[in-house]
Design an enzyme around this catalytic site. Structure first.
Site, PDB file in Angstrom:
ATOM      1  N   ASP A 180      50.568   2.562 -22.991  1.00 54.70           N
ATOM      2  CA  ASP A 180      51.391   3.770 -23.116  1.00 54.70           C
ATOM      3  C   ASP A 180      52.616   3.678 -22.227  1.00 54.70           C
ATOM      4  O   ASP A 180      52.593   2.993 -21.216  1.00 54.70           O
ATOM      5  CB  ASP A 180      50.595   4.979 -22.607  1.00 54.70           C
ATOM      6  CG  ASP A 180      49.677   5.536 -23.651  1.00 54.70           C
ATOM      7  OD1 ASP A 180      49.888   5.270 -24.835  1.00 54.70           O
ATOM      8  OD2 ASP A 180      48.729   6.236 -23.260  1.00 54.70           O
ATOM      9  N   LYS A 202      53.945   7.365 -27.066  1.00 54.52           N
ATOM     10  CA  LYS A 202      54.413   8.548 -27.794  1.00 54.52           C
ATOM     11  C   LYS A 202      55.528   9.158 -26.970  1.00 54.52           C
ATOM     12  O   LYS A 202      55.334   9.433 -25.790  1.00 54.52           O
ATOM     13  CB  LYS A 202      53.288   9.588 -27.911  1.00 54.52           C
ATOM     14  CG  LYS A 202      52.099   9.108 -28.700  1.00 54.52           C
ATOM     15  CD  LYS A 202      50.946  10.105 -28.655  1.00 54.52           C
ATOM     16  CE  LYS A 202      49.743   9.499 -29.355  1.00 54.52           C
ATOM     17  NZ  LYS A 202      48.470   9.965 -28.881  1.00 54.52           N
ATOM     18  N   MET A 317      53.394  18.083 -18.938  1.00 59.88           N
ATOM     19  CA  MET A 317      53.974  18.195 -20.287  1.00 59.88           C
ATOM     20  C   MET A 317      54.647  19.545 -20.490  1.00 59.88           C
ATOM     21  O   MET A 317      54.524  20.147 -21.559  1.00 59.88           O
ATOM     22  CB  MET A 317      52.872  18.006 -21.354  1.00 59.88           C
ATOM     23  CG  MET A 317      52.262  16.633 -21.324  1.00 59.88           C
ATOM     24  SD  MET A 317      51.054  16.405 -22.629  1.00 59.88           S
ATOM     25  CE  MET A 317      49.670  17.268 -21.950  1.00 59.88           C
TER      26      MET A 317
END
Ligand code: SAH
Length: 387
Positions: A180, A202, A317
């Protein structure tokens, strides 16, 4: 710096223009290593994998989207041939020698023997390697089959020094590393060229690999007898979708284990000098995802209760939603003067901290905060250093 670099070379690289040729999985390690040395990193390649694209979007590296030519070496101190093509790497090597440009020495990278030379029975090798030292819980699979395995490894907040010893060992023994963008990318520079690196990053509201595809990569490679490491940022089970991958492997009969990691939720504040608890000040902390804002029907968090709770709130996030979160917390009774600190790019040379108040965030003054960031809301944010 450990094996991910040489201190003398790193002094030479700081602030100097360095080139990485290649935009695939094998370019990630050299880019991470050069960034760690605070070099000015430029990549030349027609396309980039998502982890590298993300670094471009965060203004940490620059990119020329074309095939390498000798002209790309102009003004460059050090070049790393890191494409997925041996013939292109050889051409870069020759062009660098002709132009008097230094090559990023492979000697700083770990020369691992090809796993296929190590054992003809990967399943046995993997079990021996992992079981006693990690204490990791294993499940799924039949150890008698010629099946590989998957280890979900928490990589810590981004520096190769903040992964656990067990995690690092697993990475260095892997046949395949599925990575990642927020994992410790510099660690990949210690891998031998035969190790397959699959980037499944992502980018929020950007490029991403669907979770089903990630699960399929893990299962397929393991079924082909490979030792697969799924290298994630922080801890695999803190907003890491680690359990989804664990379940997918178990259901497919693939042996899977977990090596926990140092979550950014606690380590990013710590690296900025902020304790999430402090005796006499606050007796607890809550880690929440800001992905769905308080007024978003998808949010299942009782933001009003959180506002009243009196604990430190750590938001992951949540860069886009910070103003709405701040407003919800103030409505619930949190003081508008409550200090807040957003720690960005924690554990990377580009780490920085923005300190503000809940009231200013509620007014929308969050422009200084750029992802990835961990935001700490509460009196402990006063301890922030290095703003
Ligand atoms: N499993 C990870 C979290 C994954 S969610 C962990 O335990 O740390 C991704 C979020 O983590 C980002 O949006 C950001 O809020 C945070 N994050 C991860 N690495 C970070 C870093 N180096 N600096 C700042 N925030 C980070």
């Amino acid at each position: 710096m450990s094996e991910s670099g040489s201190p003398t070379l790193d002094l030479l690289l700081e602030g100097r223009p360095c080139l990485v040729v290649g935009g695939g999985g094998h370019a990630i390690g050299p880019v991470g290593r050069l960034l760690r040395a605070r070099a000015q990193v430029h990549v030349v390649a027609p396309t980039l994998v998502t982890a590298l694209q993300d670094l471009v979007e965060r203004d940490l590296i620059t990119w020329s989207p074309h095939e390498f030519t000798a002209a790309d070496l102009h003004g460059i101190l050090v070049v790393a041939p890191a494409s997925d093509s041996p013939s292109l790497d050889a051409a870069v090597h020759d062009a660098a020698e002709a132009a008097g440009v230094l090559l990023l020495p492979r000697s700083t990278r770990r020369e691992t023997p090809s796993p296929s030379h190590v054992t003809s029975s990967p399943a046995v090798e993997v079990d021996d390697a992992l079981e006693p030292s990690t204490g990791a819980a294993r499940s799924g699979g039949d150890r008698g089959e010629r099946c590989g395995s998957v280890v979900l490894v928490g990589g810590g907040p981004g520096s190769p020094e903040l992964i656990t010893v067990a995690g690092r060992e697993a990475v260095l023994r892997a046949d395949v590393v599925v990575v990642d963008r927020l994992a410790p990318l510099a660690l990949l520079d210690d891998l031998g060229p035969e190790v397959e690196i699959v980037d499944v990053s992502k980018i929020p509201r950007g490029r991403f690999t669907p979770q089903e595809e990630i699960n399929a990569v893990l299962v397929d490679r393991a079924r082909a007898g490979k030792r697969v490491v799924r290298l994630k940022g922080g801890d695999p089970f803190v907003f890491g979708r680690g359990m989804e991958e664990h379940i997918a492997c178990s259901e497919a009969g693939v042996p899977v284990s977990v090596i926990p990691g140092v979550t950014s939720a606690v380590s990013a504040p710590a690296l900025a000098g902020i304790p999430v608890t402090h005796r006499g000040l606050v007796q607890g902390f809550a880690i929440v995802s800001g992905h769905a804002a308080p007024d978003d029907p998808r949010s299942t968090i009782d933001w009003a209760a959180l506002g009243r709770s009196g604990v430190t709130i750590v938001v992951l996030m949540g860069v886009e939603t910070l103003p709405r979160i701040a407003r919800a917390l103030i409505e619930a009774g949190r003081d508008a003067d409550t200090p807040v600190a957003s720690v960005m790019d924690a554990a990377l040379p580009s780490q920085r901290t923005h300190v503000s108040t809940l009231g200013r965030f509620a007014d929308g003054a969050t422009q200084e905060v750029r992802a990835p960031a961990v935001t700490v809301i509460g009196d402990v944010a006063r301890f922030a250093q290095g703003s």
